[in-house]
Design a protein around this motif. Structure first.
Motif, PDB file in Angstrom:
ATOM      1  N   HIS A  90      37.316  28.123  16.605  1.00 58.36           N
ATOM      2  CA  HIS A  90      35.923  28.259  16.169  1.00 58.36           C
ATOM      3  C   HIS A  90      35.246  26.928  15.904  1.00 58.36           C
ATOM      4  N   GLN A 144      32.220  33.725  19.842  1.00 57.74           N
ATOM      5  CA  GLN A 144      31.322  34.207  18.797  1.00 57.74           C
ATOM      6  C   GLN A 144      31.328  33.192  17.661  1.00 57.74           C
ATOM      7  N   MET A 147      28.152  34.110  25.063  1.00 58.05           N
ATOM      8  CA  MET A 147      27.997  33.980  23.613  1.00 58.05           C
ATOM      9  C   MET A 147      27.050  35.037  23.056  1.00 58.05           C
ATOM     10  N   PRO A 148      27.497  35.814  22.072  1.00 60.16           N
ATOM     11  CA  PRO A 148      26.580  36.638  21.283  1.00 60.16           C
ATOM     12  C   PRO A 148      26.041  35.784  20.134  1.00 60.16           C
ATOM     13  N   GLU A 149      25.194  36.354  19.317  1.00 55.02           N
ATOM     14  CA  GLU A 149      24.714  35.617  18.152  1.00 55.02           C
ATOM     15  C   GLU A 149      25.853  35.410  17.149  1.00 55.02           C
ATOM     16  N   SER A 209      22.715  31.088  19.309  1.00 57.21           N
ATOM     17  CA  SER A 209      23.604  30.967  20.463  1.00 57.21           C
ATOM     18  C   SER A 209      22.811  30.679  21.732  1.00 57.21           C
ATOM     19  N   ASP A 253      24.310  40.798  21.713  1.00 58.56           N
ATOM     20  CA  ASP A 253      25.387  41.217  20.813  1.00 58.56           C
ATOM     21  C   ASP A 253      26.723  41.210  21.567  1.00 58.56           C
ATOM     22  N   ARG A 254      27.763  41.509  20.822  1.00 61.52           N
ATOM     23  CA  ARG A 254      29.105  41.458  21.383  1.00 61.52           C
ATOM     24  C   ARG A 254      29.346  42.560  22.406  1.00 61.52           C
ATOM     25  N   CYS A 291      28.215  41.413  25.661  1.00 62.20           N
ATOM     26  CA  CYS A 291      29.183  40.446  26.197  1.00 62.20           C
ATOM     27  C   CYS A 291      30.382  41.171  26.803  1.00 62.20           C
ATOM     28  N   GLY A 295      36.778  33.156  18.135  1.00 59.41           N
ATOM     29  CA  GLY A 295      35.922  33.257  16.961  1.00 59.41           C
ATOM     30  C   GLY A 295      36.725  33.457  15.696  1.00 59.41           C
ATOM     31  N   ASP A 342      35.925  37.237  11.354  1.00 59.73           N
ATOM     32  CA  ASP A 342      35.550  38.581  11.787  1.00 59.73           C
ATOM     33  C   ASP A 342      36.796  39.291  12.292  1.00 59.73           C
ATOM     34  N   LEU A 353      37.171  41.141  15.796  1.00 59.24           N
ATOM     35  CA  LEU A 353      37.337  40.484  17.093  1.00 59.24           C
ATOM     36  C   LEU A 353      38.623  40.940  17.778  1.00 59.24           C
TER      37      LEU A 353
END
Length: 466
Positions: free
Chosen positions: A338, A362, A392-394, A408, A427-428, A431, A449, A452, A455
């Protein structure tokens, strides 16, 4: 710190809180807690397991904090807007932060090993734990990640090892400045680079940490830690050094050979020792981690030969280049990378073998994204190959007043301008759909990432989607 018997952990499911709660419970304390993730229905299996351990769980609405004899443990900043903290104020319960509680346990131990650095902390902590365990020293270990050697059906979230309190091994964090609280017998600093604080602040924090130790284990391959070795060369702290290839170090690794299931190299000591070593973890960075762990263990009397034998059966840390599985010729990898250093280590390791990389990164917050925007761009632009793709998501965002001025999409714009195949998605889930659309035999999908837990679930869902 005189500790009441009753502890209430706010955010008990977090990677730093859960193992600490288990260590406190093993001391005989009553443990309760709350977690926003539980209230939102995320990772329900983790909270069911905590309840099965006899830990009482409550909604994060203040209802679990009812008595003045409870010690309420907060993650970091003590914010009255958190209902549990507000409830503690109302009933007169004591409040401590996680770093305050952990450092108190750490400093009360007769012998302590503190493992710090921008990257590699969790892996080195796991390696030291396993070496000391195999040597019969029975350490108590606090890690910020799950150590695979200690995972079994009854302990799926093995971020702690419950041993004797007189020997305490812990990952130590510099990001919140709490490293200043720790007084280690042995201080390990793997590397120092820009992450959450300025370099000036980091130099002060790491320098103080090393200066309070009896023995310091420092990396000669990192300019900042090599400078620390020079600063403390004639100080009361005994300095032990490690390096890849530099024979001037106390321990060095030579002839690094990537293997399909790890790394092989020759271990040499300045005293003339030479040993073949085989790790089950890939990458030169894990060779460096192993050297650090061997020196830390040697400072406690475990000879390198015994340490090498232990490392041959070290299974690694969850979410560190963890292969989730392969399907239809595509491999899915779950990784904690990360910050720029961790991302670089992951990409270099994966590029030792053929195959296109489809990376979903992420960011772990808007703040780090803004602070390290240039370093992120330089890292990805310099290490991604022309056919690799970055999605990349936010960033992770759980609310609050964080500055969200850099997104992002801004990072992706910078990368596209540098010729990188990069895409920003809202968003993920978007992705994930794009990754499955792009994937073809021979590809490796890398989920990157931190901060979280979902993930890992996302990575498993991708594998299923293949």
């Amino acid at each position: 710190m005189t500790q009441p018997k009753d502890h209430f952990f706010c955010g008990i499911g977090g990677s730093g809180m859960l193992p600490l709660a288990l260590i406190v419970k093993a001391s005989g304390a009553r443990v309760e807690g709350s977690d926003r993730a539980r209230d939102q229905g995320r990772t329900p299996e983790k909270f069911a397991w905590l309840e099965a351990q006899g830990i009482g769980l409550h909604p994060q609405d203040g209802s679990g904090v009812t008595r003045a004899d409870q010690l309420v443990v907060a993650t970091g900043a003590v914010e009255d807007t958190v209902p549990d903290i507000g409830a503690a104020r109302r009933v007169g319960a004591s409040i401590v932060t996680r770093p305050e509680l952990l450092s108190d346990l750490f400093n009360r131990a007769e012998t302590s090993v503190g493992i710090a650095g921008t990257s590699g902390k969790s892996t080195i902590t796991g390696m030291v734990a396993w070496i000391l365990d195999r040597a019969g020293l029975d350490p108590t270990v606090m890690n910020g990640a799950v150590m695979k050697n200690y995972v079994d059906p009854d302990h799926p979230f093995a971020g702690a090892r419950l041993g004797r309190p007189g020997l305490f091994v812990s990952e130590v964090d510099e990001s919140d400045g709490s490293i200043a609280r720790y007084d280690p017998t042995v201080a390990v600093v793997s590397n120092i680079s820009l992450d959450h604080k300025s370099m000036e602040e980091l130099r002060d924090l790491f320098g103080g940490f090393v200066g309070r130790a009896r023995t310091a284990v420092l990396n000669l391959d990192n300019a900042e830690t090599a400078a620390l070795a020079q600063v403390f060369a004639d100080a009361a702290t005994e300095v032990r050094t490690f390096s890849l290839e530099n024979a001037a170090a106390d321990l060095s690794a030579h002839g690094l050979t990537p293997l399909a299931d790890g790394m092989a190299f020759e271990l040499r000591s300045r005293a003339g020792l030479s040993l073949p070593v085989r790790l089950t973890q890939p990458g030169a960075h894990n060779v460096a981690n192993a050297l650090a762990a061997l020196l830390a263990a040697e400072a406690l009397g475990v000879q390198p030969e015994a340490g090498v034998r232990a490392l041959e059966s070290f299974q690694g840390i969850r979410r560190r280049l963890e292969v989730v599985g392969s399907r239809n010729g595509v491999t899915v990898i779950d990784d904690f990378a990360h910050n720029p250093d961790k991302i670089a280590a992951t990409l270099k390791t994966l590029h030792a073998f053929d195959g296109r990389l489809l990376v979903m990164f992420q960011p772990h917050g808007f703040g780090p994204l803004k602070l390290m925007r240039t370093e992120f761009v330089d890292g990805f632009a310099g290490l991604l190959r022309p056919d690799d793709v970055l999605l990349m998501p936010e960033p992770v965002y759980y609310g609050g007043t964080t500055d969200r001025s850099v997104s992002s999409g801004d990072l992706v714009g910078d990368l596209v301008a540098r010729g990188v195949r990069a895409e920003a998605h809202p968003d993920r889930a978007a992705c994930g759909e794009r990754l499955l659309e792009l994937a073809r035999p021979g590809d490796r999908i890398v989920v990157m990432g931190a901060r979280d837990d979902t993930l890992s679930t996302f990575a498993e869902e991708l594998l299923g989607g293949l």
